[in-house]
Motif scaffolding. Structure first.
Motif, PDB file in Angstrom:
ATOM      1  N   VAL A 172       0.842  -1.208   0.000  1.00 54.85           N
ATOM      2  CA  VAL A 172       0.000   0.000   0.000  1.00 54.85           C
ATOM      3  C   VAL A 172       0.871   1.250   0.000  1.00 54.85           C
ATOM      4  CG1 VAL A 172      -1.726   1.332   1.265  1.00 54.85           C
ATOM      5  CG2 VAL A 172      -1.925  -1.156   1.141  1.00 54.85           C
ATOM      6  N   SER A 173       1.905   1.280   0.840  1.00 55.00           N
ATOM      7  CA  SER A 173       2.767   2.454   0.925  1.00 55.00           C
ATOM      8  C   SER A 173       3.546   2.673  -0.368  1.00 55.00           C
ATOM      9  CB  SER A 173       3.729   2.331   2.106  1.00 55.00           C
ATOM     10  OG  SER A 173       4.595   1.225   1.958  1.00 55.00           O
ATOM     11  N   ILE A 174       3.990   1.590  -1.000  1.00 56.85           N
ATOM     12  CA  ILE A 174       4.714   1.711  -2.270  1.00 56.85           C
ATOM     13  C   ILE A 174       3.779   2.192  -3.371  1.00 56.85           C
ATOM     14  CG2 ILE A 174       5.891   0.391  -4.085  1.00 56.85           C
ATOM     15  CD1 ILE A 174       7.040  -1.374  -1.810  1.00 56.85           C
ATOM     16  N   THR A 175       2.546   1.666  -3.382  1.00 56.46           N
ATOM     17  CA  THR A 175       1.566   2.111  -4.364  1.00 56.46           C
ATOM     18  C   THR A 175       1.276   3.597  -4.217  1.00 56.46           C
ATOM     19  OG1 THR A 175       0.506  -0.073  -4.356  1.00 56.46           O
ATOM     20  CG2 THR A 175      -0.788   1.766  -5.242  1.00 56.46           C
ATOM     21  N   LEU A 176       1.128   4.040  -2.966  1.00 52.58           N
ATOM     22  CA  LEU A 176       0.878   5.462  -2.697  1.00 52.58           C
ATOM     23  C   LEU A 176       2.054   6.306  -3.187  1.00 52.58           C
ATOM     24  CD1 LEU A 176      -0.468   6.793   0.732  1.00 52.58           C
ATOM     25  CD2 LEU A 176       0.936   8.152  -0.801  1.00 52.58           C
ATOM     26  N   SER A 177       3.273   5.879  -2.874  1.00 54.06           N
ATOM     27  CA  SER A 177       4.468   6.631  -3.264  1.00 54.06           C
ATOM     28  C   SER A 177       4.591   6.708  -4.781  1.00 54.06           C
ATOM     29  CB  SER A 177       5.721   5.967  -2.684  1.00 54.06           C
ATOM     30  OG  SER A 177       5.624   5.825  -1.293  1.00 54.06           O
ATOM     31  N   PHE A 178       4.385   5.585  -5.453  1.00 54.11           N
ATOM     32  CA  PHE A 178       4.490   5.546  -6.913  1.00 54.11           C
ATOM     33  C   PHE A 178       3.477   6.490  -7.555  1.00 54.11           C
ATOM     34  CE2 PHE A 178       3.111   3.865 -11.024  1.00 54.11           C
ATOM     35  CZ  PHE A 178       4.322   3.740 -11.686  1.00 54.11           C
ATOM     36  N   THR A 179       2.228   6.429  -7.094  1.00 49.98           N
ATOM     37  CA  THR A 179       1.188   7.286  -7.664  1.00 49.98           C
ATOM     38  C   THR A 179       1.483   8.754  -7.389  1.00 49.98           C
ATOM     39  OG1 THR A 179      -0.405   5.507  -7.243  1.00 49.98           O
ATOM     40  CG2 THR A 179      -1.300   7.671  -7.797  1.00 49.98           C
ATOM     41  N   HIS A 180       1.887   9.066  -6.159  1.00 54.39           N
ATOM     42  CA  HIS A 180       2.148  10.438  -5.731  1.00 54.39           C
ATOM     43  C   HIS A 180       3.217  11.101  -6.607  1.00 54.39           C
ATOM     44  CE1 HIS A 180       2.577  13.830  -3.064  1.00 54.39           C
ATOM     45  NE2 HIS A 180       3.819  13.516  -2.752  1.00 54.39           N
ATOM     46  N   VAL A 181       4.282  10.373  -6.901  1.00 51.09           N
ATOM     47  CA  VAL A 181       5.383  10.940  -7.692  1.00 51.09           C
ATOM     48  C   VAL A 181       5.082  10.888  -9.187  1.00 51.09           C
ATOM     49  CG1 VAL A 181       7.813  10.645  -8.338  1.00 51.09           C
ATOM     50  CG2 VAL A 181       7.128  10.449  -5.941  1.00 51.09           C
ATOM     51  N   MET A 182       4.583   9.751  -9.670  1.00 48.62           N
ATOM     52  CA  MET A 182       4.412   9.583 -11.106  1.00 48.62           C
ATOM     53  C   MET A 182       3.291  10.434 -11.668  1.00 48.62           C
ATOM     54  SD  MET A 182       6.956   7.854 -11.810  1.00 48.62           S
ATOM     55  CE  MET A 182       6.628   7.799 -13.565  1.00 48.62           C
ATOM     56  N   ILE A 183       2.268  10.763 -10.871  1.00 47.45           N
ATOM     57  CA  ILE A 183       1.215  11.641 -11.381  1.00 47.45           C
ATOM     58  C   ILE A 183       1.801  13.020 -11.675  1.00 47.45           C
ATOM     59  CG2 ILE A 183       0.377  12.563  -9.182  1.00 47.45           C
ATOM     60  CD1 ILE A 183      -1.877  11.380 -12.037  1.00 47.45           C
ATOM     61  N   ALA A 184       2.778  13.442 -10.862  1.00 40.37           N
ATOM     62  CA  ALA A 184       3.457  14.720 -11.101  1.00 40.37           C
ATOM     63  C   ALA A 184       4.321  14.646 -12.361  1.00 40.37           C
ATOM     64  CB  ALA A 184       4.304  15.101  -9.891  1.00 40.37           C
ATOM     65  N   VAL A 185       5.016  13.518 -12.539  1.00 41.99           N
ATOM     66  CA  VAL A 185       5.834  13.331 -13.741  1.00 41.99           C
ATOM     67  C   VAL A 185       4.958  13.379 -14.989  1.00 41.99           C
ATOM     68  CG1 VAL A 185       7.285  11.703 -15.011  1.00 41.99           C
ATOM     69  CG2 VAL A 185       7.631  12.024 -12.549  1.00 41.99           C
ATOM     70  N   LEU A 186       3.816  12.715 -14.949  1.00 39.14           N
ATOM     71  CA  LEU A 186       2.925  12.684 -16.109  1.00 39.14           C
ATOM     72  C   LEU A 186       2.384  14.068 -16.436  1.00 39.14           C
ATOM     73  CD1 LEU A 186       0.928   9.379 -15.479  1.00 39.14           C
ATOM     74  CD2 LEU A 186       2.648   9.810 -17.240  1.00 39.14           C
ATOM     75  N   ILE A 187       1.994  14.816 -15.412  1.00 38.61           N
ATOM     76  CA  ILE A 187       1.491  16.175 -15.655  1.00 38.61           C
ATOM     77  C   ILE A 187       2.555  17.008 -16.368  1.00 38.61           C
ATOM     78  CG2 ILE A 187       0.863  18.345 -14.526  1.00 38.61           C
ATOM     79  CD1 ILE A 187      -0.627  16.732 -12.431  1.00 38.61           C
ATOM     80  N   ALA A 188       3.797  16.905 -15.890  1.00 38.95           N
ATOM     81  CA  ALA A 188       4.871  17.702 -16.477  1.00 38.95           C
ATOM     82  C   ALA A 188       5.260  17.222 -17.875  1.00 38.95           C
ATOM     83  CB  ALA A 188       6.094  17.674 -15.560  1.00 38.95           C
ATOM     84  N   VAL A 189       5.346  15.913 -18.076  1.00 37.68           N
ATOM     85  CA  VAL A 189       5.821  15.366 -19.345  1.00 37.68           C
ATOM     86  C   VAL A 189       4.776  15.501 -20.454  1.00 37.68           C
ATOM     87  CG1 VAL A 189       6.446  13.229 -20.537  1.00 37.68           C
ATOM     88  CG2 VAL A 189       7.492  13.775 -18.341  1.00 37.68           C
ATOM     89  N   LEU A 190       3.532  15.224 -20.134  1.00 30.77           N
ATOM     90  CA  LEU A 190       2.498  15.205 -21.178  1.00 30.77           C
ATOM     91  C   LEU A 190       2.232  16.594 -21.739  1.00 30.77           C
ATOM     92  CD1 LEU A 190      -0.068  12.634 -19.774  1.00 30.77           C
ATOM     93  CD2 LEU A 190       1.664  12.288 -21.532  1.00 30.77           C
TER      94      LEU A 190
END
Length: 236
Positions: A74-92
């Motif tokens: 659960v904690s890893i899933t939260l961390s992955f989503t928290h960081v990668m959603i920011a990466v996607l916003i910036a990259v896309l």
């Protein structure tokens, strides 16, 4: 303590900005790769500051029946989503940043969606506690995704700066190391929450009916807290 963490993050961020600047003018990728482990420290320290759904994670796990491996997932899933959603916003789309973010480093729409979904999880936990329902297999991962929908502001800053310098790959690599650091901090929160609940289990081992009542009360209180916080934050 908070001020120390802020200054520590600022020092690493300025060093990162210099590394990205050097790369943009033909610098050495090997030197940048040697700097990357600082991203783990950066992410771990950043996750200690207010936010990052630590309270949500602890509240959910204290009221669930998850064991340590599930809590870590659960904690890893939260961390992955928290960081990668920011990466996607910036990259896309960089223009999307100025449209989606109401202020620097925040995404109000995603925050409201995240809180609303967590509120639903809270209502579900409260109903389950009152009706003696069962836990779903992938409920924890769903909570991790919902709580992580709020993008990491520092990741947005790093990615935007790297993209503006023409080296998005450097931003992505640093974001990945940051994600590891965030996951380490959140994993500690998860383990401590689960160990606390398991100590209660051991303490009431000879009183199963009393423990059942207490566990249902904790789950109901956790659900009520999640729902209440979600309503308060969305309404405020």
């Amino acid at each position: 303590m908070f001020q120390i963490l802020v200054e520590f993050q600022r020092t690493i961020y300025l060093a990162l900005a210099e590394q990205i600047r050097l790369l943009s003018v033909g610098g050495d990728w090997l030197a940048f790769m040697a700097f990357l482990p600082m991203g783990v420290v950066f992410g771990a320290a950043h996750a200690l500051t207010p936010g990052h759904s630590k309270a949500v994670l602890a509240t959910y796990l204290a009221g669930s029946d998850a064991k340590v491996p599930r809590g870590l997932l659960v904690s890893i899933t939260l961390s992955f989503t928290h960081v990668m959603i920011a990466v996607l916003i910036a990259v896309l789309s960089l223009p999307l940043v100025s449209i989606a973010l109401g202020s620097v480093g925040r995404a109000p729409l995603l925050e409201d969606i995240s809180r609303g979904l967590l509120g639903l999880i809270g209502v579900w936990m409260l109903w389950r506690a009152l009706s003696h329902g069962h836990h779903h297999k992938h409920e924890g991962e769903a909570v991790g995704v919902m709580a992580g929908l709020i993008p990491c502001p520092l990741t947005l800053f790093v990615m935007t700066f790297a993209i503006s310098r023409g080296i998005p790959g450097a931003g992505i690599l640093f974001a990945i190391t940051m994600m590891v650091g965030v996951a380490l901090t959140l994993s500690c929160v998860a383990v401590l929450s689960i160990l606390f609940r398991e100590r209660l289990v051991d303490f009431f081992a000879n009183k199963p009916q009393l423990f059942e009542t207490i566990s249902r009360t904790i789950e109901g209180a956790a659900g009520l807290a999640l729902a209440g916080v979600a309503v308060w934050q969305v309404a405020s």
